[in-house]
Design a protein around this motif. Structure first.
Motif, PDB file in Angstrom:
ATOM      1  N   VAL A 135     -19.535   0.602  24.975  1.00 56.15           N
ATOM      2  CA  VAL A 135     -18.325   1.420  24.956  1.00 56.15           C
ATOM      3  C   VAL A 135     -17.856   1.737  26.369  1.00 56.15           C
ATOM      4  O   VAL A 135     -16.672   1.632  26.690  1.00 56.15           O
ATOM      5  N   ASP A 140     -18.485  -7.863  26.885  1.00 58.46           N
ATOM      6  CA  ASP A 140     -17.816  -8.381  25.693  1.00 58.46           C
ATOM      7  C   ASP A 140     -18.754  -8.408  24.492  1.00 58.46           C
ATOM      8  O   ASP A 140     -18.317  -8.199  23.356  1.00 58.46           O
ATOM      9  N   GLN A 152     -21.715   3.122  15.877  1.00 55.98           N
ATOM     10  CA  GLN A 152     -20.396   2.665  15.435  1.00 55.98           C
ATOM     11  C   GLN A 152     -20.102   1.257  15.915  1.00 55.98           C
ATOM     12  O   GLN A 152     -19.006   0.736  15.704  1.00 55.98           O
ATOM     13  N   LEU A 153     -21.083   0.603  16.543  1.00 60.87           N
ATOM     14  CA  LEU A 153     -20.880  -0.758  17.036  1.00 60.87           C
ATOM     15  C   LEU A 153     -20.902  -1.756  15.882  1.00 60.87           C
ATOM     16  O   LEU A 153     -21.440  -1.491  14.813  1.00 60.87           O
ATOM     17  N   ILE A 154     -20.319  -2.921  16.130  1.00 59.14           N
ATOM     18  CA  ILE A 154     -20.226  -3.967  15.116  1.00 59.14           C
ATOM     19  C   ILE A 154     -21.370  -4.959  15.339  1.00 59.14           C
ATOM     20  O   ILE A 154     -21.487  -5.545  16.422  1.00 59.14           O
ATOM     21  N   THR A 268     -20.862  -6.034  19.207  1.00 60.91           N
ATOM     22  CA  THR A 268     -19.608  -5.818  19.928  1.00 60.91           C
ATOM     23  C   THR A 268     -19.106  -4.404  19.665  1.00 60.91           C
ATOM     24  O   THR A 268     -19.491  -3.765  18.687  1.00 60.91           O
ATOM     25  N   GLU A 269     -18.211  -3.960  20.523  1.00 63.01           N
ATOM     26  CA  GLU A 269     -17.684  -2.606  20.392  1.00 63.01           C
ATOM     27  C   GLU A 269     -16.558  -2.541  19.363  1.00 63.01           C
ATOM     28  O   GLU A 269     -16.246  -1.485  18.831  1.00 63.01           O
ATOM     29  N   THR A 270     -15.926  -3.695  19.080  1.00 59.16           N
ATOM     30  CA  THR A 270     -14.797  -3.745  18.164  1.00 59.16           C
ATOM     31  C   THR A 270     -14.809  -5.053  17.387  1.00 59.16           C
ATOM     32  O   THR A 270     -15.456  -6.020  17.789  1.00 59.16           O
ATOM     33  N   ARG A 271     -14.077  -5.070  16.281  1.00 64.56           N
ATOM     34  CA  ARG A 271     -13.909  -6.313  15.515  1.00 64.56           C
ATOM     35  C   ARG A 271     -12.809  -7.196  16.103  1.00 64.56           C
ATOM     36  O   ARG A 271     -12.721  -8.381  15.776  1.00 64.56           O
ATOM     37  N   LEU A 272     -11.942  -6.624  16.915  1.00 66.25           N
ATOM     38  CA  LEU A 272     -10.830  -7.363  17.509  1.00 66.25           C
ATOM     39  C   LEU A 272     -11.299  -7.986  18.816  1.00 66.25           C
ATOM     40  O   LEU A 272     -11.312  -7.337  19.859  1.00 66.25           O
ATOM     41  N   LEU A 273     -11.694  -9.240  18.750  1.00 63.65           N
ATOM     42  CA  LEU A 273     -12.339  -9.895  19.884  1.00 63.65           C
ATOM     43  C   LEU A 273     -11.417 -10.930  20.523  1.00 63.65           C
ATOM     44  O   LEU A 273     -10.671 -11.633  19.818  1.00 63.65           O
TER      45      LEU A 273
END
Length: 292
Positions: A135, A140, A152-154, A268-273
Motif C-alpha cells: 500500500v 506492483d 485487504q490485499l488481493i 497485489t494492492e488492487t485488482r486493477l493492474l
C-alpha cells in the motif's frame, strides 16, 4: 462513452444509407438503432436526418455533424488499436518483491524467459526477507509462499509446493537412513523457527513427528546449505532443492511420504493492474502449473 457509441451508430447509418442495412450489419434490431439515433438527436438538440419510407437524407446540420463524428470515431478506433498493441507488448518498470531462495532457485529461469518475451519491460526486484508494504511502497506485485495474514490485499494463487524429506549421503551414512517417519525423532532435523513437529502423509496414512535439532533458523537458504554440509534432515519443496538433488549433495528419503503442501500467491494492492503486472502474473501461473 454512451455518446461516443451513439455517434459511431450514426456514422454507420449514414454509411449504409439506411437504418435497416446498418442494423443488419451491426447485428441489432432496426427499432433499437432508430431509437438510439433519435435519442442522439434529442441529446444534442439537432435534427440530423430526414427520414422517408424509402431512404434517409442528412440535414445540413447532420452533414456537419457526420463529418465531425466520423473523424472522432476514426480517431477513437485508432486509439483503441494502438492501446491493444501496447497491451500486447507492455512496457515500463515491473517492481516485485520475491522470496529469496524460491526466486534464485526456481523463479530465475522463468523470469529470464519472461524478459525475453517482453523486451519493453525492465525489472526492479526486492529479494530481502522483509514483507514489503504494497500500500505504502511502490511495488506492483509480491510473490509469497505459505499462509497469508488477513488483509485487504488481493491474493492470486499461482501454485502449490509439496515438501519432501531430504538429507545428504554423508549424513545418512553416519546416522542411518530412517525407514519410517517416526524414526525422524531420533535424527537432527533442521527446522524453520522451531516448528516442533512435521506433519507427513503417504496418501493413506498420516504421521505427526516431533522433531528437534541443534539448528533452528528463519532462512530457507541457510537450512538447505547446512543440509548439504551434513548437518541434518530437512523437509522442503523439491523446487527449492532441485540443484542439490541433481548434483547428489542431497537425496530424498522416506520417498512415499510428503509434508503439507504450501501455496504460492501473487499479492497485489488492487485488482486493477497495469498490463506489465497482468502478464507477469499470468505467465508465472501458467509456467508453475505446467511444472506441477
Amino acid at each position: 462513452m454512451e455518446l461516443l457509441n451513439d455517434m459511431a451508430l450514426f456514422v454507420e447509418v449514414v454509411k449504409a444509407k439506411g437504418f435497416r442495412s446498418a442494423a443488419e450489419a451491426l447485428g441489432m434490431p432496426n427499432s433499437t438503432l432508430s431509437r438510439r439515433i433519435s435519442g442522439l438527436e434529442k441529446a444534442i438538440g439537432l435534427r440530423l436526418l430526414h427520414r422517408t419510407t424509402r431512404r434517409i437524407e442528412l440535414t445540413e446540420a447532420g452533414q456537419i455533424y457526420f463529418e465531425r463524428c466520423k473523424r472522432i470515431v476514426d480517431e477513437a478506433r485508432l486509439a483503441h488499436e494502438q492501446l491493444g498493441e501496447m497491451l500486447a507488448q507492455p512496457s515500463g518498470v515491473l517492481r516485485a518483491s520475491l522470496p529469496v531462495d524460491f526466486a534464485v532457485t526456481y523463479l530465475a529461469p522463468l523470469i529470464a524467459e519472461f524478459a525475453e518475451l517482453y523486451p519493453g519491460i525492465t525489472f526492479d526486484f526486492d529479494l530481502t526477507p522483509r514483507r514489503v508494504d504494497l500500500v505504502s511502497e511502490p511495488f506492483d506485485v509480491a510473490i509469497r509462499i505459505g499462509e497469508l495474514a488477513d488483509s485487504q490485499l488481493i491474493a492470486r494463487p499461482l501454485a502449490s509446493l509439496t515438501p519432501y524429506v531430504y538429507a545428504s549421503p554423508v549424513y545418512l551414512k553416519r546416522c542411518g537412513v530412517p525407514g519410517e517417519p517416526e524414526a525422524l525423532a531420533r535424527h537432527e532435523c533442521l527446522g524453520i523457527l522451531r516448528a516442533g513437529a512435521w506433519h507427513l502423509s503417504d496418501g493413506q496414512r498420516s504421521a505427526t513427528v516431533p522433531v528437534a535439532g541443534r539448528f533452528n533458523l528463519n532462512s530457507v537458504g541457510m537450512i538447505r546449505r547446512l543440509a548439504t554440509l551434513d548437518r541434518g534432515v530437512i523437509l522442503m519443496p523439491e523446487e527449492i532443492v532441485a540443484d542439490e538433488v541433481a548434483s547428489g549433495r542431497l537425496q530424498r528419503i522416506l520417498p512415499d511420504w510428503y509434508g503439507t503442501p504450501t501455496n504460492v500467491y501473487a499479492i497485489t494492492e488492487t485488482r486493477l493492474l497495469p498490463a506489465k503486472t497482468q502478464r507477469f502474473i499470468e505467465f508465472l501461473r501458467e509456467r508453475l502449473a505446467r511444472r506441477a
